[in-house]
Design an enzyme around this catalytic site. Structure first.
Site, PDB file in Angstrom:
ATOM      1  N   LEU A 101      -4.707  -7.736   3.013  1.00 42.99           N
ATOM      2  CA  LEU A 101      -5.243  -8.869   3.764  1.00 42.99           C
ATOM      3  C   LEU A 101      -6.671  -9.228   3.403  1.00 42.99           C
ATOM      4  O   LEU A 101      -7.200 -10.223   3.897  1.00 42.99           O
ATOM      5  CB  LEU A 101      -5.133  -8.575   5.269  1.00 42.99           C
ATOM      6  CG  LEU A 101      -3.706  -8.290   5.739  1.00 42.99           C
ATOM      7  CD1 LEU A 101      -3.697  -7.881   7.205  1.00 42.99           C
ATOM      8  CD2 LEU A 101      -2.807  -9.498   5.509  1.00 42.99           C
ATOM      9  N   HIS A 129       0.820  -1.205   0.000  1.00 42.95           N
ATOM     10  CA  HIS A 129       0.000   0.000   0.000  1.00 42.95           C
ATOM     11  C   HIS A 129       0.854   1.255   0.000  1.00 42.95           C
ATOM     12  O   HIS A 129       0.659   2.182  -0.793  1.00 42.95           O
ATOM     13  CB  HIS A 129      -0.937   0.016   1.206  1.00 42.95           C
ATOM     14  CG  HIS A 129      -1.833   1.214   1.250  1.00 42.95           C
ATOM     15  ND1 HIS A 129      -1.426   2.443   1.728  1.00 42.95           N
ATOM     16  CD2 HIS A 129      -3.104   1.391   0.838  1.00 42.95           C
ATOM     17  CE1 HIS A 129      -2.416   3.318   1.623  1.00 42.95           C
ATOM     18  NE2 HIS A 129      -3.444   2.699   1.089  1.00 42.95           N
ATOM     19  N   GLY A 138     -10.981  -5.413  -1.529  1.00 41.90           N
ATOM     20  CA  GLY A 138     -11.390  -4.029  -1.344  1.00 41.90           C
ATOM     21  C   GLY A 138     -11.028  -3.211  -2.563  1.00 41.90           C
ATOM     22  O   GLY A 138     -10.642  -3.750  -3.611  1.00 41.90           O
ATOM     23  N   GLU A 150       8.270   4.957  -2.760  1.00 43.73           N
ATOM     24  CA  GLU A 150       8.877   4.504  -4.010  1.00 43.73           C
ATOM     25  C   GLU A 150       9.468   3.117  -3.816  1.00 43.73           C
ATOM     26  O   GLU A 150       9.892   2.774  -2.714  1.00 43.73           O
ATOM     27  CB  GLU A 150       9.961   5.492  -4.443  1.00 43.73           C
ATOM     28  CG  GLU A 150       9.407   6.862  -4.814  1.00 43.73           C
ATOM     29  CD  GLU A 150      10.499   7.811  -5.275  1.00 43.73           C
ATOM     30  OE1 GLU A 150      11.695   7.467  -5.113  1.00 43.73           O
ATOM     31  OE2 GLU A 150      10.159   8.881  -5.797  1.00 43.73           O
ATOM     32  N   HIS A 209      -8.542  -1.213  -3.399  1.00 45.25           N
ATOM     33  CA  HIS A 209      -7.195  -1.296  -3.956  1.00 45.25           C
ATOM     34  C   HIS A 209      -7.026  -2.551  -4.808  1.00 45.25           C
ATOM     35  O   HIS A 209      -6.416  -2.513  -5.887  1.00 45.25           O
ATOM     36  CB  HIS A 209      -6.152  -1.284  -2.848  1.00 45.25           C
ATOM     37  CG  HIS A 209      -6.067   0.011  -2.106  1.00 45.25           C
ATOM     38  ND1 HIS A 209      -6.002   1.225  -2.736  1.00 45.25           N
ATOM     39  CD2 HIS A 209      -6.036   0.275  -0.765  1.00 45.25           C
ATOM     40  CE1 HIS A 209      -5.931   2.197  -1.835  1.00 45.25           C
ATOM     41  NE2 HIS A 209      -5.945   1.641  -0.642  1.00 45.25           N
TER      42      HIS A 209
END
Length: 274
Positions: free
Chosen positions: A96, A38, A99, A74, A101
């Protein structure tokens, strides 16, 4: 000196005459593994992710393993994919549950690249996550209740980040069920944001049922603000995040292998959760 010269020559071969980075040469016969994190402003998170990447590489020598972040750190995922050119790659989300993302961000970034991408499912739920959660609780002081009275006074809150996507809650509940089977006491999921109950609410609900010996299991991949806030709400013990546990590295490779067995034309992100 010869080894250093060889390494330098190898690194320079990845840069073209105009200074742009050339695509990394593919490994014959196998897609690259791109671990998608993330991203976080907490430097401990980045250090943890790098440690996990190192573990994955140690377990699978010769497999090209790359890292890309959705935001904040990065290399960003689009940059990682650009460096791969038109290679085949399997994107394994260091997330986990299902969703936004997993369902939107990662596929969109892949679609904007030239990479021939396959998508692994998120890490959870899975028994290897439960192994890690259990060991982190033991490290924090967890002991199996020694009597029926102690068992009736004990509970565990599975503290997760939270999401507005209902599939994320389904995945967290399944992990809580698996952990409850392992521990022999009730485990309820609770969230740091975007979903209910919160960790303090879950702790109070346990107390109302006479369970005052409550531990918090950290369902976070790395340290950070949410993990710290949830741990601070623990009335008894709070486990550390999942981190670069060896079982996490095995799980990353398990998700990679799952995706590799599916024909490339049929893979879609986040369709499976177990």
């Amino acid at each position: 000196m010869n080894r250093i010269s060889s390494q330098l020559a190898s690194q320079l071969s990845l840069v073209s005459f105009d200074g742009a980075r050339r695509p990394t040469p593919p490994a014959p016969g196998r897609p690259a593994l791109v671990l998608v994190a993330h991203g976080s402003r907490d430097p401990r998170t980045l250090a943890t992710v790098h440690a996990l990447v190192d573990r994955v590489r140690e377990l699978r020598p010769g497999l090209p393993v790359h890292l890309g972040h959705i935001e904040l750190n990065e290399p960003l995922l689009p940059d990682t994919l650009a460096a791969l050119g038109d290679q085949e790659a399997i994107l394994v989300p260091l997330l986990l549950s299902r969703g936004y993302h997993v369902k939107q961000d990662i596929p969109q970034m892949a679609a904007a690249s030239r990479v021939r991408a396959r998508f692994a499912t998120p890490l959870g739920p899975h028994s290897l996550l439960v192994d890690t959660l259990y060991e982190r609780l033991v490290e924090a002081g967890w002991q199996t209740p020694s009597s029926e009275a102690e068992r009736r006074s004990t509970g565990v809150v599975l503290a997760a980040a939270g999401s507005r996507d209902p599939d994320a809650a389904v995945d967290a509940r399944r992990t809580a069920e698996l952990l409850a089977e392992r521990l022999g006491v009730p485990v309820v999921p609770a969230y740091a944001s975007a979903a209910a109950p919160t960790v303090p609410q879950a702790v109070r609900a346990f107390a109302e049922r006479g369970r005052h010996r409550v531990a918090v299991a950290s369902y976070f991949t790395a340290p950070g603000r949410f993990a710290t806030e949830c741990a601070d709400a623990a009335p008894w013990i709070a486990a550390g995040p999942l981190g670069a546990h060896p079982a996490m590295a095995r799980l990353v490779l398990h998700r990679y292998d799952e995706a590799a067995r599916v024909p490339a034309a049929t893979t879609e992100p986040a369709l499976a959760s177990a």
